[in-house]
Design an enzyme around this catalytic site. Structure first.
Site, PDB file in Angstrom:
ATOM      1  N   GLY A 298      -6.514   0.799  -3.776  1.00 55.38           N
ATOM      2  CA  GLY A 298      -5.809   0.395  -2.566  1.00 55.38           C
ATOM      3  C   GLY A 298      -5.048   1.558  -1.983  1.00 55.38           C
ATOM      4  O   GLY A 298      -4.384   2.306  -2.714  1.00 55.38           O
ATOM      5  N   ASP A 299      -5.133   1.750  -0.674  1.00 55.07           N
ATOM      6  CA  ASP A 299      -4.367   2.815  -0.034  1.00 55.07           C
ATOM      7  C   ASP A 299      -2.884   2.620  -0.340  1.00 55.07           C
ATOM      8  O   ASP A 299      -2.419   1.507  -0.611  1.00 55.07           O
ATOM      9  CB  ASP A 299      -4.624   2.817   1.470  1.00 55.07           C
ATOM     10  CG  ASP A 299      -4.351   4.176   2.103  1.00 55.07           C
ATOM     11  OD1 ASP A 299      -3.740   5.035   1.449  1.00 55.07           O
ATOM     12  OD2 ASP A 299      -4.762   4.384   3.258  1.00 55.07           O
ATOM     13  N   CYS A 300      -2.138   3.704  -0.266  1.00 56.13           N
ATOM     14  CA  CYS A 300      -0.770   3.698  -0.777  1.00 56.13           C
ATOM     15  C   CYS A 300       0.122   2.730  -0.002  1.00 56.13           C
ATOM     16  O   CYS A 300       0.431   2.956   1.176  1.00 56.13           O
ATOM     17  CB  CYS A 300      -0.213   5.105  -0.754  1.00 56.13           C
ATOM     18  SG  CYS A 300      -1.132   6.225  -1.821  1.00 56.13           S
ATOM     19  N   ALA A 302      -0.779  -0.445   0.490  1.00 65.74           N
ATOM     20  CA  ALA A 302      -1.576  -1.497   1.124  1.00 65.74           C
ATOM     21  C   ALA A 302      -1.471  -2.825   0.392  1.00 65.74           C
ATOM     22  O   ALA A 302      -1.441  -3.890   1.021  1.00 65.74           O
ATOM     23  CB  ALA A 302      -3.045  -1.060   1.210  1.00 65.74           C
TER      24      ALA A 302
END
Length: 773
Positions: A298-300, A302
């Site tokens: 997961g993007d930071c 997200a």
């Protein structure tokens, strides 16, 4: 401090050396499953988020990541080589160059990771898991992250990403006998520089190990806005099935087919569902249709955003559970307590947590993170000696050559460029003007490593003609150019010089992650600076070099100055590369990786994801006249195309079709040429079918000496010959007539009097649903 003596070589420790997860002959999945089965719940929870702490009981080292977009991100202890920004590299249209840059980046990333493990450093940018490349399509030039992409075209992005992944994920055999024969070899040629690493062949049955692991991001349809007119944390991208399958999904599918180890899910909501909480996206599309077998990160922030801003869950624990069930395996920015609460509240079965950890750990086993150094060539010399791997002379040469290959000549009055021979250079008085002429930060752009040195254009020009022949004036204090106070000095410099080099453009204050542009113009008073300098220069030629990521509309500059070039964010060797082109050591051959529009009046709202919204997005759908089209770029020589032939005039669906032609350098300067093959598909029955007006079907870059010829071949990819079936919600090849062209630019923009492209045609005689067997 904590004992880090085992971090670099965990499975050399007697306590675990005989356990199955240390068996290098087993697959990464088997080793990961064994390790997860031995972890306590508390240990598992510590591995749910990125940048993990070491787990001494089972000798699990810190598991870290890094950015590798255009060089491996620097740390407090180590600087690294800064290569050109991604969109600049795309302008090279050179697949082998992308491999070389990625491989050099991976060598530095691995050396940095080993350095950290051996010395007890860990955290962001000490890992060998690279969060690169960015394969989102740059559908709107206002998007602040356009510079991180490979431009607006599906095929260009897919092909370049495949090479970048291959360079990052170079493999080598695990073998103790390879310890004394692992080498690093650097080769430099005129048009490509390759950095390759080879290990001695092994008779072991052990799976090979990877130099680094690649992550394609951001999955999917993450293409602006960042903050204008709405925050990316709140934005819901409404995307049709047609555009998902025809535009946004194919680059990720190419990543998967290239063996990428990881995907990163995006911040946005996609059709009402946060990307990181969408099982249709992560499970059905990625793991199902695409066959993805790696891990999803997961993007930071997200995962937390699913609860915090998107209000898609009732708690962070529910957000953690929801995203794990959807398919996220590793969480950047989350907290292990969220996952502990999800388990305790019955929101997440421990078996689901185990499965996600197995996928994430399998990547680390593929990297040899746990291997004893004696069994893994990437943990031995030269990867443990950073001075043998980072900012080497070979990497410095590659950075310079790469930057020169990216430069796009957009306009030139006959005879102005190149600036000439050594004798002429000695007589020139050169005015170097502009806010980007001597700024060591602006030439780098976003996501650049911090290099050991940066060469600015001013420095490089002074090297060429001598300090005494250069008159410098910034004109503006910075690219925002809020004041005209420095214009007088700039005008005086222009008036007293034989030639004016004017360096304008953007920087990360204007465009970056989290920061969109509102228009395509030069910021602040820069355009007024250009006009004032051009007037003051009189008969002396004014050459405008724009340093940028996203497109900048330079219509007045095109019509009123002697030359216009895109110099991009070229990295640490940007200045040398620009000078190499301006003074004729390199003939420019870069091509625009996106359309340059006249202005925002030719664009739909940035929040509109319909690729066909009038007047259409990207060259594939655009129905107006741009300032400069995708694929455009000039040279110091001329090329003609001849002897076109096609492998068949009637092809069944999914049958390979090849186009060949001869490229002749009809000028007096040796140069690279970028050849481009385009197709226009006209279905025999158009009801319910959607197809772009034109698509790039293949491309390549060749070096052709003056007066020489080169045979080139294009393979027409099935995706570029497909149409979207609105009834079946699928990409299909159908009976159709196909017009094919090959040349140095788009066929619609070539003067009728020039032989800069050739056309032919064939028909597709049957139907098939993609992917082809």
């Amino acid at each position: 401090g904590e004992d880090h003596s085992w971090w670099l070589s965990p499975c050399a420790e007697e306590a675990v050396a005989s356990l199955p997860f240390c068996d290098v002959s087993a697959s990464s999945a088997v080793r990961a499953r064994d390790l997860v089965g031995r972890l306590s719940r508390a240990e598992k929870l510590l591995l749910t988020v990125t940048f993990t702490q070491p787990l001494p009981r089972l000798f699990v080292p810190p598991l870290d990541t890094t950015e590798c977009l255009r060089g491996s991100a620097s740390t407090a202890q180590l600087n690294t080589t800064s290569f050109p920004q991604a969109v600049a590299s795309a302008a090279s249209f050179n697949r082998s160059l992308l491999w070389a840059v990625a491989n050099a980046t991976a060598v530095e990333a691995r050396a940095k990771a080993n350095f950290g493990l051996a010395r007890g450093y860990h955290g962001p940018h000490y890992g060998a898991v690279c969060w690169s490349p960015v394969v989102n399509i740059a559908r709107d030039p206002r998007w602040g992250r356009t510079q991180e992409t490979y431009g607006e075209d599906v095929l260009l992005t897919s092909r370049l990403a495949a090479q970048f992944i291959a360079g990052l994920q170079q493999s080598a055999p695990r073998s103790p006998s390879a310890a004394s024969s692992t080498t690093t070899t650097t080769t430099t040629t005129t048009t490509t520089t390759t950095v390759s690493t080879s290990a001695a062949s092994s008779t072991s049955s052990a799976p090979p190990t990877l130099l680094t692991a690649s992550t394609c991001k951001h999955f999917d349809a993450y293409n602006g806005p960042e903050n204008v007119p709405v925050s990316r944390m709140e934005f819901n991208a409404r995307v049709s099935a047609r555009d998902l399958q025809s535009t946004f999904m194919p680059p990720f599918d190419a990543c998967v087919r290239s063996g990428v180890q990881a995907l990163m899910c995006a911040y946005y909501e996609l059709n009402g569902v946060p990307s990181c909480a969408d099982p249709l996206l992560l499970q059905k599309a990625a793991r199902g249709a695409m066959g993805f077998g790696g891990h999803v990160v997961g993007d930071c922030g997200a995962v937390g955003n699913v609860y915090g801003t998107q209000n898609f869950s009732h708690s962070r624990a529910e957000a953690a559970a929801m995203t794990r069930r959807a398919g996220v395996d590793w969480d950047c920015g989350g907290d292990p307590s969220w996952y502990e609460a999800a388990l305790l509240e019955g929101l997440l079965p421990e078996s689901a947590l185990d499965a996600s950890l197995e996928r994430m750990l399998a990547t680390h086993f593929s990297l040899g993170t746990f291997d004893a150094a004696a069994e893994n060539p990437y943990k031995r010399w030269p990867y443990t000696d950073v001075h043998e791997c980072i900012n080497t002379p070979a990497h410095q040469r590659l950075a310079r050559e790469a930057a020169a290959q990216t430069i796009v000549l957009l306009h030139a009055v006959d005879g102005v460029l190149p600036l000439g021979s050594a004798a002429r250079k000695a007589r020139l008085t050169v005015a170097v003007i502009g806010p980007n002429a001597d700024n060591k930060t602006n030439v780098l752009g976003d996501y650049s490593p911090i290099p050991y040195y940066v060469v600015t254009p001013l420095e490089a020009v002074r090297e060429r003609v001598g300090n005494e022949s250069v008159v410098y004036a910034a004109g503006c204090a910075d690219v925002l150019c809020r004041s005209s106070a420095g214009f007088g000095a700039a005008e005086a410099a222009a008036a007293s010089s034989d030639v004016v080099l004017l360096f304008v453009g953007l920087n990360t204050e204007v465009e970056s992650e989290g920061n969109d542009r509102r228009d395509l113009r030069l910021p602040g008073l820069q355009h007024e600076l250009v006009k004032r300098v051009a007037a003051a220069a009189g008969s002396s030629p004014v050459i405008v070099v724009c340093m940028n990521g996203g497109a900048v509309a330079l219509e007045w500059e095109r019509d009123n100055t002697a030359a216009v070039l895109y110099g991009w964010y070229g990295g640490q060797e940007a200045g040398h590369a620009i000078a190499d082109v301006l003074f004729g050591e390199v003939s420019p051959a870069g091509r625009l990786p996106y359309t340059v529009y006249e202005g925002v009046h030719q664009l739909p709202p940035i929040t509109d994801y319909d690729m066909t919204s009038p007047p259409g997005r990207t060259y594939r759908y655009f129905n107006d006249t741009p300032l400069w089209e995708f694929g455009y770029g000039l040279s110091y020589t001329t090329f003609e195309y001849s002897d076109v032939s096609i492998s068949t005039t009637a092809a069944s669906a999914c049958e390979p079709v090849h186009l060949t032609a001869t490229v002749t350098n009809t000028g007096s300067v040796a140069s690279d040429e970028v050849y481009q093959c385009y197709v226009a598909v006209t279905p025999s029955e158009s009801t319910g079918l959607s197809v772009p007006r034109l698509q790039l079907a293949d491309f390549g870059r060749v070096h052709v000496p003056a007066g020489a010829k080169q045979k080139v071949t294009c393979e027409l990819h099935p995706l570029q010959l497909a149409v979207f079936d609105e009834y079946e919600f699928a990409l299909r090849q159908v009976p159709a007539s196909v017009s094919v062209s090959i040349g140095g630019k788009q066929p619609t923009t070539c003067p009728s009097s020039a032989a800069c492209f050739l056309s032919t045609a064939f028909s597709i005689t049957s139907s098939a649903t993609l992917p082809c067997p």
